[in-house]
Each structure stands twice: as C-alpha cells, then as structure tokens.
Design an enzyme around this catalytic site. Structure first.
Site, PDB file in Angstrom:
ATOM      1  N   LYS A 288      -1.177 -11.672  -5.295  1.00  0.00           N
ATOM      2  CA  LYS A 288       0.234 -12.005  -5.005  1.00  0.00           C
ATOM      3  C   LYS A 288       0.337 -13.057  -3.884  1.00  0.00           C
ATOM      4  O   LYS A 288       1.025 -14.058  -4.036  1.00  0.00           O
ATOM      5  CB  LYS A 288       1.023 -10.743  -4.609  1.00  0.00           C
ATOM      6  CG  LYS A 288       1.077  -9.684  -5.699  1.00  0.00           C
ATOM      7  CD  LYS A 288       1.909  -8.492  -5.288  1.00  0.00           C
ATOM      8  CE  LYS A 288       1.357  -7.753  -4.073  1.00  0.00           C
ATOM      9  NZ  LYS A 288       0.011  -7.161  -4.274  1.00  0.00           N
TER      10      LYS A 288
ATOM     11  N   ARG B 285       8.585  -2.262  -2.646  1.00  0.00           N
ATOM     12  CA  ARG B 285       7.326  -1.545  -2.840  1.00  0.00           C
ATOM     13  C   ARG B 285       7.572  -0.156  -3.432  1.00  0.00           C
ATOM     14  O   ARG B 285       6.630   0.583  -3.665  1.00  0.00           O
ATOM     15  CB  ARG B 285       6.697  -1.428  -1.466  1.00  0.00           C
ATOM     16  CG  ARG B 285       5.216  -1.283  -1.341  1.00  0.00           C
ATOM     17  CD  ARG B 285       4.439  -2.528  -1.630  1.00  0.00           C
ATOM     18  NE  ARG B 285       3.160  -2.520  -0.989  1.00  0.00           N
ATOM     19  CZ  ARG B 285       2.644  -3.549  -0.326  1.00  0.00           C
ATOM     20  NH1 ARG B 285       3.304  -4.668  -0.210  1.00  0.00           N
ATOM     21  NH2 ARG B 285       1.448  -3.462   0.188  1.00  0.00           N
TER      22      ARG B 285
ATOM     23  N   ARG C  75     -11.909 -10.240   0.494  1.00  0.00           N
ATOM     24  CA  ARG C  75     -10.779 -11.033   1.013  1.00  0.00           C
ATOM     25  C   ARG C  75     -10.986 -11.409   2.484  1.00  0.00           C
ATOM     26  O   ARG C  75     -11.383 -10.598   3.302  1.00  0.00           O
ATOM     27  CB  ARG C  75      -9.482 -10.244   0.884  1.00  0.00           C
ATOM     28  CG  ARG C  75      -8.324 -10.925   1.616  1.00  0.00           C
ATOM     29  CD  ARG C  75      -6.969 -10.505   1.152  1.00  0.00           C
ATOM     30  NE  ARG C  75      -6.723  -9.091   1.272  1.00  0.00           N
ATOM     31  CZ  ARG C  75      -5.657  -8.477   0.732  1.00  0.00           C
ATOM     32  NH1 ARG C  75      -4.775  -9.162   0.030  1.00  0.00           N
ATOM     33  NH2 ARG C  75      -5.499  -7.181   0.867  1.00  0.00           N
TER      34      ARG C  75
ATOM     35  N   ARG D 156      -9.164  -8.100   6.855  1.00  0.00           N
ATOM     36  CA  ARG D 156      -8.075  -7.182   7.206  1.00  0.00           C
ATOM     37  C   ARG D 156      -8.611  -5.765   7.412  1.00  0.00           C
ATOM     38  O   ARG D 156      -9.458  -5.308   6.654  1.00  0.00           O
ATOM     39  CB  ARG D 156      -7.017  -7.179   6.094  1.00  0.00           C
ATOM     40  CG  ARG D 156      -6.075  -8.353   6.192  1.00  0.00           C
ATOM     41  CD  ARG D 156      -5.161  -8.482   5.011  1.00  0.00           C
ATOM     42  NE  ARG D 156      -4.523  -7.243   4.577  1.00  0.00           N
ATOM     43  CZ  ARG D 156      -3.603  -7.171   3.610  1.00  0.00           C
ATOM     44  NH1 ARG D 156      -3.223  -8.284   2.992  1.00  0.00           N
ATOM     45  NH2 ARG D 156      -3.076  -6.032   3.252  1.00  0.00           N
TER      46      ARG D 156
ATOM     47  N   ARG E 174      -4.552   2.816  -0.677  1.00  0.00           N
ATOM     48  CA  ARG E 174      -3.523   1.825  -1.052  1.00  0.00           C
ATOM     49  C   ARG E 174      -3.357   1.767  -2.568  1.00  0.00           C
ATOM     50  O   ARG E 174      -2.248   1.570  -3.068  1.00  0.00           O
ATOM     51  CB  ARG E 174      -3.875   0.456  -0.484  1.00  0.00           C
ATOM     52  CG  ARG E 174      -3.637   0.416   1.035  1.00  0.00           C
ATOM     53  CD  ARG E 174      -4.332  -0.745   1.691  1.00  0.00           C
ATOM     54  NE  ARG E 174      -3.844  -2.003   1.223  1.00  0.00           N
ATOM     55  CZ  ARG E 174      -4.593  -3.102   1.133  1.00  0.00           C
ATOM     56  NH1 ARG E 174      -5.858  -3.081   1.468  1.00  0.00           N
ATOM     57  NH2 ARG E 174      -4.055  -4.207   0.701  1.00  0.00           N
TER      58      ARG E 174
HETATM   59  P1  ADP Z   1      -2.507  -9.485  -2.880  1.00  0.00           P
HETATM   60  O1  ADP Z   1      -1.571 -10.347  -2.057  1.00  0.00           O
HETATM   61  O2  ADP Z   1      -1.958  -9.172  -4.243  1.00  0.00           O
HETATM   62  O3  ADP Z   1      -2.963  -8.260  -2.151  1.00  0.00           O
HETATM   63  P2  ADP Z   1      -4.395 -11.688  -2.449  1.00  0.00           P
HETATM   64  O4  ADP Z   1      -3.633 -12.881  -2.911  1.00  0.00           O
HETATM   65  O5  ADP Z   1      -4.548 -11.492  -0.989  1.00  0.00           O
HETATM   66  O6  ADP Z   1      -3.819 -10.343  -3.154  1.00  0.00           O
HETATM   67  O7  ADP Z   1      -5.832 -11.765  -3.146  1.00  0.00           O
HETATM   68  C1  ADP Z   1      -6.848 -10.804  -2.876  1.00  0.00           C
HETATM   69  C2  ADP Z   1      -8.210 -11.496  -2.848  1.00  0.00           C
HETATM   70  O8  ADP Z   1      -8.522 -11.978  -4.166  1.00  0.00           O
HETATM   71  C3  ADP Z   1      -8.289 -12.721  -1.924  1.00  0.00           C
HETATM   72  O9  ADP Z   1      -9.571 -12.751  -1.339  1.00  0.00           O
HETATM   73  C4  ADP Z   1      -8.109 -13.913  -2.866  1.00  0.00           C
HETATM   74  O10 ADP Z   1      -8.789 -15.068  -2.392  1.00  0.00           O
HETATM   75  C5  ADP Z   1      -8.747 -13.394  -4.150  1.00  0.00           C
HETATM   76  N1  ADP Z   1      -8.116 -13.906  -5.370  1.00  0.00           N
HETATM   77  C6  ADP Z   1      -6.795 -14.057  -5.621  1.00  0.00           C
HETATM   78  N2  ADP Z   1      -6.590 -14.539  -6.866  1.00  0.00           N
HETATM   79  C7  ADP Z   1      -7.827 -14.662  -7.415  1.00  0.00           C
HETATM   80  C8  ADP Z   1      -8.310 -15.096  -8.695  1.00  0.00           C
HETATM   81  N3  ADP Z   1      -7.475 -15.506  -9.661  1.00  0.00           N
HETATM   82  N4  ADP Z   1      -9.636 -15.078  -8.904  1.00  0.00           N
HETATM   83  C9  ADP Z   1     -10.476 -14.665  -7.925  1.00  0.00           C
HETATM   84  N5  ADP Z   1     -10.102 -14.260  -6.719  1.00  0.00           N
HETATM   85  C10 ADP Z   1      -8.790 -14.250  -6.457  1.00  0.00           C
HETATM   86  P1  AMP Z   2       0.294  -6.293   1.956  1.00  0.00           P
HETATM   87  O1  AMP Z   2       0.010  -7.411   2.893  1.00  0.00           O
HETATM   88  O2  AMP Z   2       1.424  -6.584   1.013  1.00  0.00           O
HETATM   89  O3  AMP Z   2      -0.945  -5.805   1.240  1.00  0.00           O
HETATM   90  O4  AMP Z   2       0.809  -5.075   2.859  1.00  0.00           O
HETATM   91  C1  AMP Z   2      -0.021  -4.483   3.842  1.00  0.00           C
HETATM   92  C2  AMP Z   2       0.601  -3.184   4.339  1.00  0.00           C
HETATM   93  O5  AMP Z   2       1.874  -3.439   4.971  1.00  0.00           O
HETATM   94  C3  AMP Z   2       0.906  -2.140   3.271  1.00  0.00           C
HETATM   95  O6  AMP Z   2      -0.230  -1.355   2.930  1.00  0.00           O
HETATM   96  C4  AMP Z   2       2.001  -1.311   3.971  1.00  0.00           C
HETATM   97  O7  AMP Z   2       1.468  -0.438   4.948  1.00  0.00           O
HETATM   98  C5  AMP Z   2       2.794  -2.399   4.702  1.00  0.00           C
HETATM   99  N1  AMP Z   2       3.861  -2.936   3.845  1.00  0.00           N
HETATM  100  C6  AMP Z   2       3.972  -4.180   3.324  1.00  0.00           C
HETATM  101  N2  AMP Z   2       5.088  -4.311   2.585  1.00  0.00           N
HETATM  102  C7  AMP Z   2       5.711  -3.115   2.628  1.00  0.00           C
HETATM  103  C8  AMP Z   2       6.908  -2.578   2.048  1.00  0.00           C
HETATM  104  N3  AMP Z   2       7.692  -3.338   1.261  1.00  0.00           N
HETATM  105  N4  AMP Z   2       7.229  -1.291   2.313  1.00  0.00           N
HETATM  106  C9  AMP Z   2       6.472  -0.524   3.100  1.00  0.00           C
HETATM  107  N5  AMP Z   2       5.317  -0.955   3.657  1.00  0.00           N
HETATM  108  C10 AMP Z   2       4.932  -2.222   3.434  1.00  0.00           C
END
Ligand code: ADP
Ligand code: AMP
Length: 216
Positions: free
Chosen positions: A13, A88, A127, A159, A170
C-alpha cells in the site's frame, strides 16, 4: 479523486501510494506514517500510539479518527486524497463516510491490493524505510544491502513492528478487523480488486488502469 487503499500489511500500500498519489497530484495520507512521526517526535499522541503499534494492535478509534479528521481538514486535502492504512475497521469506515458527507463529498473508489500471505510475510521481513524521506525499500527486491536510501542518501531502518512475532499479530488483526472492510466497500459498490503480485511497476500499471474510469 478520493481514494482508499486496503490490503494486508505488506501488500504494498505504502509503495503504491507513493506512485499513485504523485500520478494523480493528490496528497498521500498514511495513518501509520503520522503515528510513526509522532512516535519519533516524542509527542503525547506518539507515546500513546506506540504501545499499541509495538503489540501489532490497532490504536483506539477515537484517537485515530480525530487525527484523520484534522488531516482531512487541511487545505491540500480539499480536492482529493489517497488514504493508506485508514480505515482499518468497519466503525472507522462508517465514521469516514459520515465525515466526508459533512464536507459534502464521498469516496470515489477503494482499491484492494490482493496478494497471498506467503508473499506478504516475505515483503514485511525485508522492508526498510528511509529515516529521512520515508521512502520504502526491500532488502532483496531492491538489493538494498548498504542501508542507504538511493532517493535522498538517508539511512534506512527496519520498523519495530516488522519483527516476526508482531507481524503474526498484525496479520491476525487484519483478518479479524480489517478484512470485513472488503464486504463493506463491495456493498457500497466502490471496491475494485487489483492483483498486487509481481514487480512494483506492474502493480502500479494495474492500479492506474483500474483508476482510469474515475479520472476526469
Ligand atoms: P504496506 O504499506 O501495505 O504495509 P509496503 O508498501 O510498505 O506495504 O511494502 C512492504 C514491503 O514490500 C516493502 O519492503 C516494499 O519495498 C516491498 N514491496 C512492495 N511492493 C512490492 C512488489 N510489488 N514486489 C516486491 N516487493 C514489494
Ligand atoms: P501501517 O504503517 O499502516 O502498517 O500501520 C502501523 C501501525 O499503526 C498499525 O499496526 C497500527 O498499530 C497503527 N495504525 C495505523 N493506521 C491505523 C488505523 N487506521 N487505526 C488504528 N491503528 C492504526
């Protein structure tokens, strides 16, 4: 364009939000990013949110919703936005709908990034995020062994909530609380699924294709 991205943690995302928001010239609003900025800034909100984030749980709705309400009231969000990580759960979705109705607007589309759980776990395990510009990388897929951001030269970090145990929690929270949004938005007839497997650019291409009918 008022757009929401949904999908499990690690679906991509944040990665796709960077490109889609820039293609559409709308702000990307990530609740996770706002919480992390508060944690690193040592604010009261950050202290409260950190407890929940470290466990892999959701931050309480009233805190999250107040934060989103403030952010959506800012000038740059008046002509459109991309929400990443919010809503969420169904109560957050219901309040978002009401909040937008108060502003006289509504969501145009919800894009669901669809990817299997094994791939999500691989993506989360590798990541890395830039401590300076927030850009998201992957150790293997981007060959990031040096922990330096190619975009700005900042240092990359892993992270806290990407540790194996927290990731498991999660994913549970996603299934229990966030996945019901798929039915919620399907019923609203604004849900579009996008295959999020494969290279980042291909996923962006599919997402932009899905959005094409909504771009004026
Ligand atoms: P989310 O926001 O849904 O938690 P991220 O965008 O942070 O996910 O992506 C999670 C990990 O996967 C990151 O390390 C990112 O670089 C990697 N990633 C995202 N899209 C792809 C893809 N299409 N192919 C391979 N790796 C990806
Ligand atoms: P994310 O960066 O989207 O993976 O979010 C990281 C963490 O932030 C989540 O695991 C939650 O603890 C908190 N968080 C992010 N967005 C929300 C939301 N809309 N509602 C509640 N907690 C959230």
């Amino acid at each position: 364009m008022r757009l929401v991205l949904v999908g499990p943690p690690g679906a991509g995302k944040g990665t796709q939000a960077q490109y889609i928001a820039s293609n559409l010239s709308i702000p990307k609003i990530s609740t996770g990013d706002i919480f992390r900025a508060n944690v690193s800034g040592g604010t009261e909100l950050g202290k409260l949110a950190k407890e929940y984030m470290d466990r892999g749980d959701l931050v309480p709705d009233e805190v999250t919703i107040a934060m989103v309400r403030d952010r959506l009231s800012e000038d740059d969000a008046q002509d459109g936005f991309l929400l990443d990580g919010f809503p969420r759960n169904v109560p957050q979705a219901e309040i978002l709908k009401k909040m937008l109705a108060e502003f006289g607007v509504a969501l145009d589309i919800v894009l669901e990034l669809v990817v299997d759980e094994d791939e999500v776990v691989r993506r989360l395990a590798g990541r890395r995020t830039c401590s300076q510009c927030g850009r998201i990388w992957h150790v293997d897929f981007d060959d990031k062994k040096d922990d330096v951001c190619d975009a700005c030269g900042g240092s990359l970090y892993q992270r806290d909530d990407d540790k194996e145990e927290t990731v498991r929690r999660r994913l549970e929270v996603y299934q229990e609380q966030t996945a019901p949004l798929i039915t919620f938005y399907a019923d609203e007839e604004i849900l579009v699924g996008v295959d999020a497997a494969g290279p980042v650019e291909e996923v962006t291409g599919r997402a932009m294709e899905a959005l094409a009918p909504y771009i004026g």
